[in-house]
Design an enzyme around this catalytic site. Structure first.
Site, PDB file in Angstrom:
ATOM      1  N   CYS A 396     -24.377 -26.456  -3.178  1.00 47.34           N
ATOM      2  CA  CYS A 396     -24.587 -25.487  -2.769  1.00 47.34           C
ATOM      3  C   CYS A 396     -24.055 -25.254  -1.166  1.00 47.34           C
ATOM      4  CB  CYS A 396     -26.096 -26.141  -1.967  1.00 47.34           C
ATOM      5  SG  CYS A 396     -27.576 -24.399  -1.648  1.00 47.34           S
ATOM      6  N   HIS A 465     -18.518 -27.962 -10.801  1.00 47.37           N
ATOM      7  CA  HIS A 465     -17.700 -26.376 -10.753  1.00 47.37           C
ATOM      8  C   HIS A 465     -16.618 -26.254  -9.914  1.00 47.37           C
ATOM      9  CE1 HIS A 465     -19.006 -22.196  -8.860  1.00 47.37           C
ATOM     10  NE2 HIS A 465     -18.506 -22.484  -9.959  1.00 47.37           N
TER      11      HIS A 465
END
Length: 650
Positions: A396, A465
């Site tokens: 995040c 990611h």
């Protein structure tokens, strides 16, 4: 936050003012005959819109003015020019610094979509549920008990058909349903289709709800966490040798040497065999609360080569996941849930854990910064919800989470991160996975050093990611670095994530050696991407087919959130948030070169029909017009501004 919190939609106004001339770098290559200018694009929609609807208001607020984004989110139109028209040389130093900020993140301070016109005259729930008993709230009830009075002030129906009534034979929202004309007698009594009721048709099974009794216990802090407290005491006593800590659960395909022999438990006083009791038992008596599961006894997670739908904040709701499952998604995960909110019994947070019966491989994603709350939350979930895995969000990027030590910040807090992973692994009976980024700073990669530690801590699977926190979406994902991380993580499975919008992108990603791929923004732009990957083809989907997908989403939304005013407007809100991504899709038949790339901005173009052109609009007013095709007119005071703002094309 999860992958889907990306600064996804374009800014209102669409992709640049490129006319029918040469395309710029970073612009989608659309065939020349379809290109147009910004002015001609909006004139076409306005002219066609007046023919198709009698509504004069075509923007987000009742005054007819388009909602402006907050001042902090505006960007300059030309390089070297400030917002007030001055050049950078003539501007003051403070002004110059302000204009250099990139537009990213959320549209903060946006107007809420929650309607208020119906809150004053709400019908009592006892009447909605047709309860024969007295009012649930007794003399303290503040709701209406006069059905006739409620019907006088109730807004007009939004349509002649009720999805819940046609599907299940009975609408549980009764007179409050915004499509009540389909199942309401003149006196206000709710109708029931006897044929459907006789067949025993029930609404789809949705699991992982929060029990009211458990909610009260959580709010009063009456829930005990013995296993979590035992694990936390081990951490407080000092560092634990690696051999004394269970390695967790490895996914299928990751060979591990595990000792599956009997575990020696020290015998205390009074451990002799108890005499037989005449009392009958209601089931097997287990010792799971005393003896931890060994790694070989835990459930295994075998998702090698499967398509993984990312946990998308805001847009990754249950109706959207049902759409993606229909198109071929194999693994789904709920939206990011904050562990402290779950421990407090917040209904809005527990709603993120709900699972539809079509989600055969489903997990939940937790966010937290401290071992005590994360371990207790993991123990709570292991006792109350049905999931196949639990994921820790270490990707995040938003400041609200990062500054509290959660999300990407855990990549720099290895001690706390290790305690979180080991603590959760000790109390969970399902595999524990982790989602990370390449690092925090743009040119400082951390993942290759962190992956071997995660493997040793007992993580079953990691999703990487290919971007850092600071990079966000302004550059392409680094799949070359992901390939290096595959070797560093071996034999632990590693999924890759980033910039997958076609089956060619998926094939190139699999060539890096990853165990599988996670799809995030690509699924938001075109949820049929899963079908394209599995069938290895480009799908030139028509505008009518895309509208049918949106119609299915609204039907799923009405089933999930309800068909009363609150449920309809919540469905509309999430539909509009999704449309802010869908508008970036360019139909296959309009492209000069295949496939479309995720970092290419679509220029202004006219589609092959009016609906295809309308779906390409970047204006919130046109998204609202599409929602009215499916959910009827918006309330008089309705306003909408998308939650996220794009800088992916800069």
């Amino acid at each position: 936050m999860a992958e889907g919190t990306a600064e996804a939609p374009l800014e209102n106004g669409g992709g640049g003012d490129s006319g029918a001339g040469a395309l710029e770098r970073g612009v989608a290559p659309i065939k020349r005959q379809y290109l147009t200018t910004k002015e001609q694009f909006h004139q076409f929609l306005e002219a066609k819109g007046q023919e198709k609807t009698c509504r004069e208001t075509e923007v987000g607020d009742p005054a007819g003015n388009e909602l402006a984004e907050p001042e902090a989110k505006r960007i300059r139109l030309e390089d070297g020019q400030t917002a007030d028209g001055q050049t950078e040389e003539a501007a003051e130093p403070g002004e110059q610094l302000q204009t250099q900020k990139r537009a990213r993140g959320q549209n903060k301070g946006r107007p809420h979509v929650k309607p208020t016109n119906y809150d004053k005259n709400r019908l009592c729930p006892s009447l909605i549920q047709e309860s024969a008993a007295k009012c649930f709230f007794g003399d303290r009830c503040r709701f209406l008990h006069d059905v006739g009075r409620y019907l006088e002030t109730k807004p007009a129906d939004l349509g002649p058909r009720c999805v819940l009534f046609e599907t299940f034979g009975r609408c549980p929202y009764g007179v409050t349903c915004r499509f009540a004309g389909a199942h309401l007698r003149p006196e206000g009594q709710n109708l029931v289709q006897e044929e459907l009721a006789a067949r025993g048709t029930q609404p789809p099974s949705i699991r992982n709800g929060l029990d009211k009794a458990l909610q009260q216990q959580l709010r009063k802090r009456e829930v005990r966490f013995e296993r979590a407290e035992q694990a936390l005491r081990r951490f407080s006593q000092g560092p634990t040798p690696a051999a004394a800590v269970p390695e967790g659960t490895a996914a299928e395909g990751a060979p591990r040497q595990e000792n599956c022999g009997a575990q020696q438990v020290p015998a205390g006083p009074g451990t002799s065999t108890p005499p037989s009791s005449p009392v009958r038992t209601c089931g097997p008596l287990t010792d799971e609360d005393v003896v931890r599961l060994r790694p070989c006894e835990k459930k295994r997670l075998d998702i090698r080569g499967k398509l993984y739908l990312a946990p998308l904040t805001t847009c990754g709701n249950l109706p959207f996941r049902r759409i993606c499952k229909r198109f071929g998604a194999d693994v789904t995960c709920g939206e990011m849930a904050v562990c402290t909110n779950l421990l407090q019994g917040q209904m809005s947070e527990w709603a993120l854990l709900k699972r539809h019966q079509c989600e055969d491989i489903f997990g939940v994603q937790l966010e937290g910064a401290f071992p005590d709350t994360m371990t207790k939350c993991a123990e709570l979930l292991s006792r109350t919800v049905e999931v196949d895995f639990v994921d820790i969000n270490v990707g995040c990027p938003i400041d609200l989470v990062y500054k509290k030590g959660g999300g990407c910040a855990l990549m720099n807090r290895s001690t706390k991160f290790q305690q979180i992973v080991r603590g959760m692994n000790q109390v969970l009976d399902v595999p524990l996975t982790v989602k990370i980024r390449t690092g925090v700073q743009e040119r400082v990669n951390l993942a290759h050093r962190l992956l071997p530690e995660l493997r040793d801590w007992g993580v079953a699977l990691v999703t990487l990611h290919g971007r850092s926190r600071e990079q966000r979406y302004t550059k392409l994902a680094d799949w070359q670095y992901i390939e290096e991380c595959v070797q560093a993580a071996s034999p632990m499975p590693l999924f890759g994530n980033g910039d997958i919008l076609s089956f060619e992108d998926a094939n190139r990603a699999m060539q890096t050696g990853v165990t599988g791929i996670m799809i995030a923004r690509g699924a938001l732009l075109k949820p049929w991407l899963f079908t394209e990957i599995k069938e290895q083809r480009h799908w030139d989907i028509s505008s009518s087919e895309r509208l049918d997908i949106l119609r299915d989403f609204t039907n799923y939304g009405l089933e999930h959130w309800g068909s009363d005013t609150q449920g309809v407007e919540k469905t509309r809100r999430f539909l509009l948030e999704w449309l802010s991504f869908l508008c970036r899709y360019v139909p296959v038949g309009l492209l000069e070169r295949l496939p479309q790339r995720i970092n290419e901005r679509p220029p202004y173009y006219l589609g092959r029909d009016y609906l295809e052109t309308l779906m390409a609009s970047q204006k919130a007013a046109d998204w609202i017009r599409i929602s009215e095709m499916l959910l009827g007119p918006v309330p008089p005071s309705f306003a909408f501004l998308p939650k996220h703002k794009a800088n992916a094309y800069k």
